[in-house]
Design a protein around this motif. Structure first.
Motif, PDB file in Angstrom:
ATOM      1  N   ILE A  73      -9.732   5.831   2.577  1.00 51.81           N
ATOM      2  CA  ILE A  73      -9.902   4.627   3.381  1.00 51.81           C
ATOM      3  C   ILE A  73      -8.633   4.478   4.351  1.00 51.81           C
ATOM      4  N   VAL A  74      -9.204   4.327   5.492  1.00 52.04           N
ATOM      5  CA  VAL A  74      -8.272   4.071   6.702  1.00 52.04           C
ATOM      6  C   VAL A  74      -8.066   2.609   6.908  1.00 52.04           C
ATOM      7  N   SER A  75      -6.646   2.412   6.613  1.00 50.55           N
ATOM      8  CA  SER A  75      -6.226   1.027   6.952  1.00 50.55           C
ATOM      9  C   SER A  75      -5.275   0.970   8.493  1.00 50.55           C
ATOM     10  N   THR A 132     -13.133   1.782   6.868  1.00 48.60           N
ATOM     11  CA  THR A 132     -11.758   1.294   7.293  1.00 48.60           C
ATOM     12  C   THR A 132     -11.980  -0.076   6.810  1.00 48.60           C
ATOM     13  N   ILE A 133     -10.632  -0.665   6.590  1.00 47.90           N
ATOM     14  CA  ILE A 133     -10.317  -2.033   6.347  1.00 47.90           C
ATOM     15  C   ILE A 133      -9.400  -2.587   7.297  1.00 47.90           C
ATOM     16  N   VAL A 134      -9.940  -3.811   7.701  1.00 48.32           N
ATOM     17  CA  VAL A 134      -9.058  -4.380   8.836  1.00 48.32           C
ATOM     18  C   VAL A 134      -8.989  -6.034   8.559  1.00 48.32           C
ATOM     19  N   GLU A 135      -7.975  -6.550   9.023  1.00 48.52           N
ATOM     20  CA  GLU A 135      -7.699  -7.964   9.340  1.00 48.52           C
ATOM     21  C   GLU A 135      -7.823  -8.227  10.883  1.00 48.52           C
ATOM     22  N   THR A 136      -8.652  -9.496  11.334  1.00 47.71           N
ATOM     23  CA  THR A 136      -8.925  -9.545  12.522  1.00 47.71           C
ATOM     24  C   THR A 136      -7.534 -10.106  13.001  1.00 47.71           C
TER      25      THR A 136
END
Length: 422
Positions: A136-138, A206-210
């Motif tokens: 997983i890409v963070s 991928t996991i992301v916060e805006t």
């Protein structure tokens, strides 16, 4: 405000050293209403913290409280695992009609457990199951939770070290403007994906916060988010948006990704989804990703029915006419103006402002200044927290329902706290 040293002996002798917020706010709170908390000695504190974003509608919101009390007084189900209940049905119908359908979002709803990290763990497991890959890409300075899977995609070195074991199957990439414009967006990420010699295992997602709340109020631009969504689509990776702190209207729109015009494959939601500060979390995903076997991911408290009741009431009360989004953006403009005035007054100390909606950060060249400002603000009756890898950001997270007068009151206190720590 003069605060008499309270008796904290039972907390200091019996409770674990892991406690944190109470160290910056050394008093014993007794009650709360709206945007104010009151300690047992009668001192009043204006809340610019909102339960770390879990109280978007304030403390003990009267409409939500009435719905909760009515439900409890008629002996409504409290604990229901994943059983069908009237409270769950009402929430699902309201969430579908008020949130999903108006935004043309075709998501399945999963109740993974009561907290944000439960939602993230479910999202990571589902992405790996769907794609048959582990990685997983963070992104740099990300925060996704404190359980091991979530921690593996969290950036903070101090929090990661608490795991006690290697945190694997996660790879960090630069967040928006991490390299301060020195290179084009995603050039490193895409090169690694395309180069068979890069050593990067092809990611499942991928996991992301805006907006990175815990990471320092770092705001991703709509263009960067659209670029990430396009990159994921081209390289067969799922896009997970962690909307645990920035969702439920914190940035204006109900989901923080709406302004970018993207539709994530998976969305994690918690904190203010219950509306009342009750534990509740959702993992949303596109129907084709609903690959779970019955019971493959579960949790004893995934069916917290009182939270369903207050969540439905919050959606009915605040999200049916579009006014909450407009109000949040207006209040956000008010906060931004106040912070920019502070930054202009303290330009010599490198004061800078960043944020969006009703999440804002104030920074200084001296990375220790934020802690001093928050300490002085507490002494003056204002609750603030710091964020960022060195606690270098004064973070403002007021309730979305806070009045303009209350916001002005808090900004005046903050202005004084900054002056008195110069």
């Amino acid at each position: 405000m003069t605060i008499t040293q309270p008796d904290l002996s039972v907390f200091t002798t019996l409770e674990s050293e892991v406690r944190s917020y109470c160290r910056g706010w050394p008093t014993v709170f007794d009650r709360a209403q709206g945007s104010y908390l009151y300690d047992e000695d009668g001192h009043t504190f204006l809340d610019f913290f909102a339960g770390a974003g879990s109280l978007n509608y304030g403390h003990n919101n009267p409409v939500l409280k009435r719905a909760l009390l009515d439900y409890l007084e008629r002996d409504g189900i409290t604990h229901g695992l994943d059983m069908a209940t009237t409270a769950k049905r009402a929430f699902l119908e309201t969430f579908r009609d008020v949130v999903l359908r108006p935004r043309d979002l075709d998501y399945k709803v999963m109740f993974p457990g009561p907290t944000g990290t439960n939602s993230v763990e479910a999202a990571l497991k589902l992405a790996r199951k769907a794609k048959g890959r582990e990685s997983i890409v963070s992104f740099t300075n990300a925060f996704h939770g404190m359980s091991l899977g979530s921690l593996a995609v969290t950036g903070n070195a101090f929090k990661r070290a608490g795991a006690g074991i290697p945190l694997v199957h996660g790879t960090p990439m630069p967040f928006d403007d991490y390299l301060q414009g020195q290179t084009p967006d995603f050039i490193w990420f895409e090169r690694l994906l395309e180069d068979a010699g890069s050593g990067l295992n092809k990611p499942a997602a991928t996991i992301v916060e805006t907006v990175q709340g815990e990471g320092g109020v770092n705001v991703a631009s709509p263009e960067w988010l659209r670029g990430l969504a396009d990159l994921c689509a081209r390289h067969d990776m799922l896009l997970i948006v962690d909307d645990i702190q920035m969702g439920c209207g914190r940035t204006g729109a109900f989901f923080s990704f709406e302004d970018a015009g993207i539709v994530p494959d998976i969305v994690t939601v918690s904190k203010s989804i219950s509306g009342y500060g009750l534990p509740m979390a959702l993992t949303l995903f596109k129907p084709e990703l609903d690959l779970w076997e019955p019971g493959e991911h579960n949790g004893t408290f995934r069916g917290h029915n009182p939270a369903f009741v207050t969540a439905a009431a919050a959606l009915d009360t605040y999200w049916t006419d579009g006014q909450m989004e407009k109000q949040t953006l207006s209040r956000g403009d008010q906060v931004e103006a106040g912070l920019r005035a502070i930054a202009a007054e303290h330009a010599g100390s490198g004061a800078a402002v960043r944020g969006r909606g009703l999440v804002w950060g104030l920074t200084f060249d001296d990375v220790t200044r934020a802690t001093a400002v928050c300490r002085r603000a507490f002494e003056l009756g204002l609750l603030l927290e710091t964020s960022g890898p060195q606690s270098e950001v004064v973070k403002l997270l007021p309730a979305l329902t806070m009045t303009p007068e209350e916001l002005d009151e808090g900004l005046r206190v903050l202005t004084r706290a900054v002056r008195e720590t110069a």
